[in-house]
Design a protein around this motif. Structure first.
Motif, PDB file in Angstrom:
ATOM      1  N   ALA A  47       7.409 100.597 -15.290  1.00 41.33           N
ATOM      2  CA  ALA A  47       7.303  99.917 -13.837  1.00 41.33           C
ATOM      3  C   ALA A  47       8.321 100.419 -12.667  1.00 41.33           C
ATOM      4  N   VAL A  48       9.360 100.548 -13.269  1.00 43.21           N
ATOM      5  CA  VAL A  48      10.620 101.077 -12.496  1.00 43.21           C
ATOM      6  C   VAL A  48      10.334 102.516 -12.246  1.00 43.21           C
ATOM      7  N   THR A  49      10.004 103.448 -13.080  1.00 48.82           N
ATOM      8  CA  THR A  49       9.709 104.578 -12.863  1.00 48.82           C
ATOM      9  C   THR A  49       8.583 105.015 -11.855  1.00 48.82           C
ATOM     10  N   VAL A  50       7.409 104.117 -11.883  1.00 50.32           N
ATOM     11  CA  VAL A  50       6.302 104.363 -11.083  1.00 50.32           C
ATOM     12  C   VAL A  50       6.648 103.881  -9.585  1.00 50.32           C
ATOM     13  N   ALA A  51       7.336 102.703  -9.655  1.00 51.33           N
ATOM     14  CA  ALA A  51       7.984 102.157  -8.248  1.00 51.33           C
ATOM     15  C   ALA A  51       9.053 102.845  -7.492  1.00 51.33           C
ATOM     16  N   ALA A  52       9.803 103.743  -8.357  1.00 47.28           N
ATOM     17  CA  ALA A  52      10.645 104.071  -7.787  1.00 47.28           C
ATOM     18  C   ALA A  52      10.384 105.657  -7.137  1.00 47.28           C
ATOM     19  N   TYR A  53       9.418 106.192  -7.947  1.00 44.58           N
ATOM     20  CA  TYR A  53       8.629 107.448  -7.663  1.00 44.58           C
ATOM     21  C   TYR A  53       7.913 107.480  -6.379  1.00 44.58           C
ATOM     22  N   ILE A  54       7.155 106.306  -6.234  1.00 45.26           N
ATOM     23  CA  ILE A  54       6.333 105.962  -5.148  1.00 45.26           C
ATOM     24  C   ILE A  54       7.203 106.048  -3.667  1.00 45.26           C
ATOM     25  N   THR A  55       8.359 105.147  -3.887  1.00 48.56           N
ATOM     26  CA  THR A  55       8.881 104.662  -2.512  1.00 48.56           C
ATOM     27  C   THR A  55      10.283 105.339  -2.620  1.00 48.56           C
ATOM     28  N   GLY A  56      10.963 106.061  -3.563  1.00 50.03           N
ATOM     29  CA  GLY A  56      12.185 106.606  -3.350  1.00 50.03           C
ATOM     30  C   GLY A  56      12.280 107.571  -2.262  1.00 50.03           C
ATOM     31  N   TRP A  57      11.411 108.400  -1.758  1.00 50.55           N
ATOM     32  CA  TRP A  57      11.575 109.135  -0.404  1.00 50.55           C
ATOM     33  C   TRP A  57      11.783 108.421   0.787  1.00 50.55           C
ATOM     34  N   MET A  58      10.979 107.139   0.776  1.00 48.39           N
ATOM     35  CA  MET A  58      11.114 106.553   2.017  1.00 48.39           C
ATOM     36  C   MET A  58      12.465 105.420   2.168  1.00 48.39           C
ATOM     37  N   SER A  59      12.636 104.735   1.092  1.00 45.92           N
ATOM     38  CA  SER A  59      13.808 103.826   1.236  1.00 45.92           C
ATOM     39  C   SER A  59      15.006 104.122   0.365  1.00 45.92           C
ATOM     40  N   GLY A  60      14.838 105.146  -0.648  1.00 43.81           N
ATOM     41  CA  GLY A  60      15.800 105.304  -1.762  1.00 43.81           C
ATOM     42  C   GLY A  60      15.549 104.357  -2.980  1.00 43.81           C
ATOM     43  N   ALA A  61      14.421 103.518  -2.981  1.00 44.03           N
ATOM     44  CA  ALA A  61      13.876 102.747  -3.970  1.00 44.03           C
ATOM     45  C   ALA A  61      15.084 101.941  -4.727  1.00 44.03           C
ATOM     46  N   HIS A  62      15.703 101.192  -4.011  1.00 50.88           N
ATOM     47  CA  HIS A  62      16.635 100.202  -4.413  1.00 50.88           C
ATOM     48  C   HIS A  62      15.943  99.123  -5.282  1.00 50.88           C
ATOM     49  N   LEU A  63      14.887  98.606  -4.810  1.00 52.09           N
ATOM     50  CA  LEU A  63      14.281  97.596  -5.255  1.00 52.09           C
ATOM     51  C   LEU A  63      14.812  96.441  -5.865  1.00 52.09           C
ATOM     52  N   ASN A  64      16.001  96.162  -5.671  1.00 54.93           N
ATOM     53  CA  ASN A  64      16.943  95.277  -6.378  1.00 54.93           C
ATOM     54  C   ASN A  64      18.039  95.008  -5.541  1.00 54.93           C
ATOM     55  N   PRO A  65      18.461  93.524  -5.102  1.00 56.43           N
ATOM     56  CA  PRO A  65      19.728  93.387  -4.296  1.00 56.43           C
ATOM     57  C   PRO A  65      20.693  93.822  -4.726  1.00 56.43           C
ATOM     58  N   ALA A  66      21.001  93.669  -5.905  1.00 59.94           N
ATOM     59  CA  ALA A  66      22.269  94.257  -6.699  1.00 59.94           C
ATOM     60  C   ALA A  66      22.490  95.682  -6.471  1.00 59.94           C
ATOM     61  N   VAL A  67      21.532  96.560  -6.510  1.00 56.98           N
ATOM     62  CA  VAL A  67      21.591  97.978  -6.054  1.00 56.98           C
ATOM     63  C   VAL A  67      21.973  98.037  -4.742  1.00 56.98           C
ATOM     64  N   THR A  68      21.358  97.236  -3.768  1.00 58.22           N
ATOM     65  CA  THR A  68      21.448  97.261  -2.493  1.00 58.22           C
ATOM     66  C   THR A  68      22.976  96.995  -2.020  1.00 58.22           C
ATOM     67  N   VAL A  69      23.430  96.022  -2.496  1.00 60.83           N
ATOM     68  CA  VAL A  69      24.872  95.381  -2.224  1.00 60.83           C
ATOM     69  C   VAL A  69      25.737  96.147  -2.927  1.00 60.83           C
ATOM     70  N   GLY A  70      25.552  96.941  -4.095  1.00 63.64           N
ATOM     71  CA  GLY A  70      26.615  97.705  -4.727  1.00 63.64           C
ATOM     72  C   GLY A  70      26.652  99.243  -4.023  1.00 63.64           C
ATOM     73  N   LEU A  71      25.660  99.701  -3.647  1.00 62.41           N
ATOM     74  CA  LEU A  71      25.824 100.825  -2.956  1.00 62.41           C
ATOM     75  C   LEU A  71      26.381 100.517  -1.329  1.00 62.41           C
ATOM     76  N   ALA A  72      26.181  99.534  -0.912  1.00 62.15           N
ATOM     77  CA  ALA A  72      26.872  99.043   0.416  1.00 62.15           C
ATOM     78  C   ALA A  72      28.370  99.019   0.123  1.00 62.15           C
ATOM     79  N   VAL A  73      28.575  98.223  -0.848  1.00 61.35           N
ATOM     80  CA  VAL A  73      30.197  98.295  -1.045  1.00 61.35           C
ATOM     81  C   VAL A  73      30.913  99.569  -1.353  1.00 61.35           C
ATOM     82  N   SER A  74      30.081 100.461  -1.831  1.00 60.25           N
ATOM     83  CA  SER A  74      30.564 101.896  -1.929  1.00 60.25           C
ATOM     84  C   SER A  74      30.451 102.557  -0.958  1.00 60.25           C
ATOM     85  N   GLY A  75      29.852 102.204   0.346  1.00 60.48           N
ATOM     86  CA  GLY A  75      29.864 102.998   1.621  1.00 60.48           C
ATOM     87  C   GLY A  75      28.546 103.654   1.546  1.00 60.48           C
TER      88      GLY A  75
END
Length: 251
Positions: A47-75
């Motif tokens: 599920a993660v593989t398919v969702a990430a491949y479809i949307t990664g080029w448009m948004s980075g395929a975070h699909l997870n608030p923990a990923v979004t916040v973690g990347l934001a904290v790292s700048g």
């Protein structure tokens, strides 16, 4: 706007296929009934593989608030986009769970165990101990962010694209998506047996909200007393995982 729509669609796909495999294994009279933990963890990895491949080029395929916040904290992600990313992920998760419910409605009606039914929506620990459940969710998401950062650090697995005028580094390509899917599969196999490895606040909270709203037959309470753990622990684990990777590359 494209990035927000991508996060919505990606999380919709993630929950539809991820909780869809849980429903297939757990609910009575399905073709996949009782097929086991290997099937569930593999299904989530796919599920993660398919969702990430479809949307990664448009948004980075975070699909997870923990990923979004973690990347934001790292700048690596703009803070002014964080809220709308999380809103998009939550809404996509809610719609994905509605789709799971509609696809399996007759099988939900046939299943009488309320714990099994709720388990197709959201996670719960095998043994009730908030401290160790917190540790489990923290650890799983720590490994998730550490892994995502490592996979996407090499130039071959990353790209830079624009979100509302901001340069953002994201994962694209089938190889990066495949590796992240393997990472999720590995986390599920090795660490997921304790709490069901939410490791994603939108994966747990959005379907839990829908469980409270939908007219599910034989349902019990949404277990709000536990619900904070698969939200707070992944956020903290994601932040720490991303910061540890920052430390490693600066050594």
């Amino acid at each position: 706007m494209q990035a927000y729509v991508a996060e919505f669609i990606g999380t919709f796909i993630l929950i539809l296929l991820g909780n869809g495999v849980v429903a297939n294994v757990v609910l009575k009279k399905t073709k996949g009934n009782s097929s086991g933990w290997i099937v569930i963890t593999a299904g989530w990895g796919f599920a993660v593989t398919v969702a990430a491949y479809i949307t990664g080029w448009m948004s980075g395929a975070h699909l997870n608030p923990a990923v979004t916040v973690g990347l934001a904290v790292s700048g690596l992600f703009p803070w002014d986009k964080v809220l709308m990313y999380i809103v998009s992920q939550m809404l996509g998760g809610m719609l994905g769970m509605i789709a799971v419910y509609l696809n399996y409605k007759p099988y939900y009606d046939e299943t009488e165990n309320p714990e099994d039914i709720r388990g197709t929506f959201c996670t719960a620990p095998g043994i009730r101990n908030n401290l160790y459940s917190f540790i489990a969710e923290f650890t799983g998401t720590f490994i998730l962010l550490l892994g995502i950062r490592g996979i996407t650090y090499g130039e071959v697995f990353k790209t830079t694209f624009q979100i509302a005028g901001n340069d953002v580094v994201g994962t694209v390509g089938i190889m990066a998506s495949f590796l992240v899917g393997l990472l999720i599969w590995g986390i599920g196999l090795s660490l997921g047996g304790t709490t069901g490895y939410a490791i994603n606040p939108a994966r747990d909270l959005a379907p839990r909200i829908m469980y409270a709203i939908l007219p599910v037959k034989h349902k019990t309470h949404p277990d709000w007393g536990y619900a904070w753990i698969p939200v707070v622990a992944p956020i903290i684990g994601g932040i720490v995982g991303s910061l540890v990777f920052d430390l490693i590359i600066k050594l």
